[in-house]
Design an enzyme around this catalytic site. Sequence first.
Site, PDB file in Angstrom:
ATOM      1  N   GLU A 210       0.882  -1.027   0.705  1.00  0.00           N
ATOM      2  CA  GLU A 210       0.070  -0.067  -0.021  1.00  0.00           C
ATOM      3  C   GLU A 210       1.114   1.056   0.054  1.00  0.00           C
ATOM      4  O   GLU A 210       0.925   1.282   1.146  1.00  0.00           O
ATOM      5  CB  GLU A 210      -0.769  -0.102   1.570  1.00  0.00           C
ATOM      6  CG  GLU A 210      -1.836  -1.396   1.505  1.00  0.00           C
ATOM      7  CD  GLU A 210      -2.565  -1.069   0.159  1.00  0.00           C
ATOM      8  OE1 GLU A 210      -3.349  -0.100  -0.778  1.00  0.00           O
ATOM      9  OE2 GLU A 210      -3.779  -2.185  -0.094  1.00  0.00           O
ATOM     10  N   CYS A 244      -1.692   9.530   2.891  1.00  0.00           N
ATOM     11  CA  CYS A 244      -0.865   9.038   1.200  1.00  0.00           C
ATOM     12  C   CYS A 244      -1.899   9.260   0.405  1.00  0.00           C
ATOM     13  O   CYS A 244      -1.806   9.155  -0.819  1.00  0.00           O
ATOM     14  CB  CYS A 244      -1.138   7.383   1.312  1.00  0.00           C
ATOM     15  SG  CYS A 244      -2.309   6.397   2.139  1.00  0.00           S
TER      16      CYS A 244
END
Length: 465
Positions: A210, A244
């Site tokens: 991720e 993110c």
Amino acid sequence: MSLDSIIAKQRAHAPVLAQKPLQYRLQKLAELRKALKGPWQEKLVAAMKADFSKGDVDVRLTEILPTLDNIKIVSKNLKNWTKPKKVKTPIILFGSTSYTQVQPKGNVLIISPWNYPIFLTLHPLTNAIAAGNTVIMKPSEHTPHTSAVMAELVASIFDEEEAYVAQGGVEVAKELLDTRFDHIFFTGSTAVGKIVMAAASKNLTSVTLELGGKSPTIIDNSANAYAAGQRVAWAKFTNAGQICIAPDHVYVHEAKLEDFKKGVIETITSFYGDQPMDSNDFVQIVNEGHWNRLRSIMDDAAKEPGEVLIGGAASKEKRKIEPTVVIDPPRDGAMMREEIFGPLLPVFTFSDLAEPLQEIATREHPLVVYIYSKNKRNIRRIQNETRAGSTAVNMSLMQIANNYLPFGGVGHSGIGKTNGEAGFLEFSNTRAAYYQWGVPVNKVLSAPYTPGKKKLVERMIERMF
């Protein structure tokens, strides 16, 4: 006990844990849920305050709540997810039945970052435990108070042969990556993701990565640009941009720029006041190293063309940087060289939708493409002409809150998915099972291949396929 010994215990225990009834996993998830709703919640809030100057409500809303939501969804559906599932069997395989069955991968490693350390550690832990694995977690050394509390929390629920939090810095991470695991789940930067993948390849270990990237936002000439400005500002400056999936940069149609600017300025002022660095709701940059990196980007950008709409100040003492928005800086300038991961927002104007689409196509695939538009044709065009882990239309960030949606990147922004069933499957091996209960086809179609058998195969090809 040494880390090597704990990992050895977990590897030995993994087959034992896999054979325990499903109710055992559900009980452990129930205990984790109870802990997060009880006194451990206060301890985690205090730890985040010490590490990050993050506010009480912020921690509960962005760390505890989504973790509890995932536990709820997983617990409710786990029995169904673990059932053998019958799949279709083609007629040529008459006399047989086919199923899939999920099984634990074994002993797994979770490496989590500092920006949302609770959520990004305990969320994948939930999926790993639900799938029946033993788990080593390595949270970031940049949030030591939170890591210590999570270690105590996990130890209060799990024996170390089931789940264990390994605390420490780079040397601990390196030791773990030099060890064989059955799956590695990593959340962090693309650069470190490459290191993790290289280490995993030595043992042919599967990975979930991720990562991040420069997630763009496109605001077309049909959008409510004032509302877009409000939503982008909320998403970008939450957690001081250290997310993110934060909007990294914005493309706004030139006819909508003024409305967008108004929405951004009003939101920043409403949320954080005239002096954001004095606001308790505007968090610190995680450490001095990251502050220096962002300050360097600001210094380089200050030498370049571009209108500073708002912000521009920074305090090393407070370890904060004002929400800063720059209109039309160079498209290859300081703020566009790498993922920003901080409270700096470059905004570019365009007159033709082809312009941002062409620019996005030249970059690595982002984690998210954000679209603000009322024009369905434009929305479809942007989705069709870009590649990303996910898309959000007329909102930013909120897609991560839906644990029924798979979440993950593509290419440089990630490999694999998480959330709900997708996260459960990342920690599972979907095993195919084929049962022959009647006369198998090879009884009829096997050597010697006579003219009659040849004719039968030719008819099958002609009529059945």
